[in-house]
Write a protein that holds these residues in place. Structure first.
Motif, PDB file in Angstrom:
ATOM      1  N   GLU A   1      38.646  42.499  27.536  1.00  0.00           N
ATOM      2  CA  GLU A   1      39.062  43.533  27.329  1.00  0.00           C
ATOM      3  C   GLU A   1      39.087  44.974  28.079  1.00  0.00           C
ATOM      4  OE1 GLU A   1      35.948  43.959  23.543  1.00  0.00           O
ATOM      5  OE2 GLU A   1      37.025  42.821  24.702  1.00  0.00           O
TER       6      GLU A   1
ATOM      7  N   ARG B   1      45.402  43.824  39.995  1.00  0.00           N
ATOM      8  CA  ARG B   1      45.646  44.187  38.678  1.00  0.00           C
ATOM      9  C   ARG B   1      45.756  42.755  38.628  1.00  0.00           C
ATOM     10  NH1 ARG B   1      51.117  47.157  39.538  1.00  0.00           N
ATOM     11  NH2 ARG B   1      49.694  48.577  39.827  1.00  0.00           N
ATOM     12  N   VAL B   2      44.845  42.608  37.253  1.00  0.00           N
ATOM     13  CA  VAL B   2      44.867  41.169  36.839  1.00  0.00           C
ATOM     14  C   VAL B   2      46.171  40.294  35.696  1.00  0.00           C
ATOM     15  CG1 VAL B   2      42.252  40.957  36.749  1.00  0.00           C
ATOM     16  CG2 VAL B   2      43.360  41.873  35.042  1.00  0.00           C
ATOM     17  N   ASP B   3      46.509  39.420  35.470  1.00  0.00           N
ATOM     18  CA  ASP B   3      47.578  38.970  35.020  1.00  0.00           C
ATOM     19  C   ASP B   3      46.511  39.094  33.744  1.00  0.00           C
ATOM     20  OD1 ASP B   3      49.228  37.530  33.239  1.00  0.00           O
ATOM     21  OD2 ASP B   3      49.041  35.662  34.557  1.00  0.00           O
ATOM     22  N   THR B   4      47.267  39.507  32.171  1.00  0.00           N
ATOM     23  CA  THR B   4      46.497  39.804  31.071  1.00  0.00           C
ATOM     24  C   THR B   4      47.123  39.044  30.382  1.00  0.00           C
ATOM     25  OG1 THR B   4      48.704  41.651  30.934  1.00  0.00           O
ATOM     26  CG2 THR B   4      46.420  42.372  31.331  1.00  0.00           C
TER      27      THR B   4
ATOM     28  N   GLN C   1      41.215  35.174  35.243  1.00  0.00           N
ATOM     29  CA  GLN C   1      41.835  36.929  35.142  1.00  0.00           C
ATOM     30  C   GLN C   1      39.937  37.283  35.926  1.00  0.00           C
ATOM     31  OE1 GLN C   1      42.183  40.544  32.233  1.00  0.00           O
ATOM     32  NE2 GLN C   1      43.142  38.551  30.940  1.00  0.00           N
TER      33      GLN C   1
ATOM     34  N   PRO D   1      40.910  44.180  33.242  1.00  0.00           N
ATOM     35  CA  PRO D   1      41.501  44.673  33.515  1.00  0.00           C
ATOM     36  C   PRO D   1      40.676  46.192  34.511  1.00  0.00           C
ATOM     37  CG  PRO D   1      42.740  43.902  31.990  1.00  0.00           C
ATOM     38  CD  PRO D   1      41.725  43.716  32.145  1.00  0.00           C
ATOM     39  N   TRP D   2      39.908  46.918  33.610  1.00  0.00           N
ATOM     40  CA  TRP D   2      39.657  47.765  34.155  1.00  0.00           C
ATOM     41  C   TRP D   2      38.620  47.403  35.376  1.00  0.00           C
ATOM     42  CZ3 TRP D   2      34.180  49.525  34.631  1.00  0.00           C
ATOM     43  CH2 TRP D   2      34.221  51.709  34.306  1.00  0.00           C
TER      44      TRP D   2
ATOM     45  N   GLN E   1      40.309  35.574  39.468  1.00  0.00           N
ATOM     46  CA  GLN E   1      41.208  36.617  40.467  1.00  0.00           C
ATOM     47  C   GLN E   1      40.806  37.440  40.318  1.00  0.00           C
ATOM     48  OE1 GLN E   1      44.544  37.856  37.402  1.00  0.00           O
ATOM     49  NE2 GLN E   1      44.970  35.723  36.562  1.00  0.00           N
TER      50      GLN E   1
ATOM     51  N   ALA F   1      38.254  44.930  37.762  1.00  0.00           N
ATOM     52  CA  ALA F   1      39.605  44.847  38.580  1.00  0.00           C
ATOM     53  C   ALA F   1      39.939  46.163  39.600  1.00  0.00           C
ATOM     54  CB  ALA F   1      40.979  44.125  37.922  1.00  0.00           C
ATOM     55  N   GLN F   2      40.161  46.767  38.750  1.00  0.00           N
ATOM     56  CA  GLN F   2      40.357  48.378  39.828  1.00  0.00           C
ATOM     57  C   GLN F   2      40.023  48.025  40.781  1.00  0.00           C
ATOM     58  OE1 GLN F   2      42.398  51.288  37.646  1.00  0.00           O
ATOM     59  NE2 GLN F   2      40.412  50.663  36.130  1.00  0.00           N
TER      60      GLN F   2
END
Length: 239
Positions: free
Chosen positions: A73, A85-88, A95, A76-77, A98, A79-80
């Motif tokens: 969860e 910008r991951v594919d959730t 992910q 995505p944070w 990526q 990845a910044q």
């Protein structure tokens, strides 16, 4: 401490610390009301506490900063930090891949643009990418209609109330056409840097270069096509 059986929530982490800190109030909490109230506060604190506290597995914050340990969860944070910008909708493993690939560092390169187009094309197909065709900062991607993936049945179901409505809107199955064109355009636009102008051409026929690449001579072309009109409808092989 005396508790009514079945009324005491589990003592976990921050909730236990808060409860024990109340001292005599906890001792007098025979019904478990104080414990249940504190568990609401403790559960809110626990998530952050788990992230910032040192543990045998690593120092504080490593649970969210270490890609191999980061919970799905929080990917995505994380990845910044590498501009991703991951594919959730993808799996956690996808992910992580990526993030590891760091596509932002490859933005605008030929492999990055082709990779962005790939999910919207038939398996094994590669679009034509013409770099610096009109100037140093312009490129054109050419995709043939037989390379594009068709849309899912759900798209038809969402936009047409019956099969009769579909038949009324489209003269043939071919007329329904591929639905991935707009998605493809958005994907490659997101994969290029701001200074690059990238045009997408979806073509119903090939070019002279396609003929030259697939036929060894004009005799071979004449043997394959009865007339010029049939050449005009030629689409290159899916490769």
């Amino acid at each position: 401490m005396s508790m009514v059986p079945g009324t005491q929530p589990a003592l976990l982490g921050d909730t236990q610390i808060l409860y024990e800190a109340t001292g005599p109030y906890a001792a007098a909490d025979t019904s478990g009301t104080l414990l249940r109230w504190l568990s609401g506060i403790g559960s809110m604190l626990q998530t952050l506490d788990d992230l910032v506290r040192d543990s045998p597995s690593g120092p504080g914050w490593s649970l969210i900063m270490d890609l191999s340990r980061c919970r799905s969860e929080y990917l995505p944070w994380l990845a910044q930090f590498v501009g991703v910008r991951v594919d959730t909708s993808a799996t956690a493993a996808a992910q992580r891949a990526q993030i590891t690939d760091e596509p932002a560092t490859k933005r605008g390169t030929v492999p990055a643009l082709l990779a962005a187009a790939s999910p919207y094309l038939m398996a094994g197909t590669i679009p034509h990418l013409h770099e610096r065709d009109t100037d140093a900062y312009h490129a054109t991607m050419v995709v043939f209609t037989n390379q594009l993936q068709g849309g899912p049945w759900d798209d038809l179901a969402a936009n047409f109330v019956s099969w009769d409505a579909v038949a009324s809107a489209f003269a043939t199955w071919n007329a329904i056409g591929p639905a991935s064109g707009p998605d493809l355009a958005r994907a490659i636009d997101a994969a290029k840097p701001a200074g690059l102008v990238l045009s997408l051409t979806i073509s119903d026929s090939g070019s002279w270069d396609d003929l030259a690449a697939n036929f060894v001579s004009w005799d071979a072309v004449a043997s394959a096509f009865a007339t010029w009109n049939t050449v005009a409808a030629y689409l290159p092989p899916l490769s």
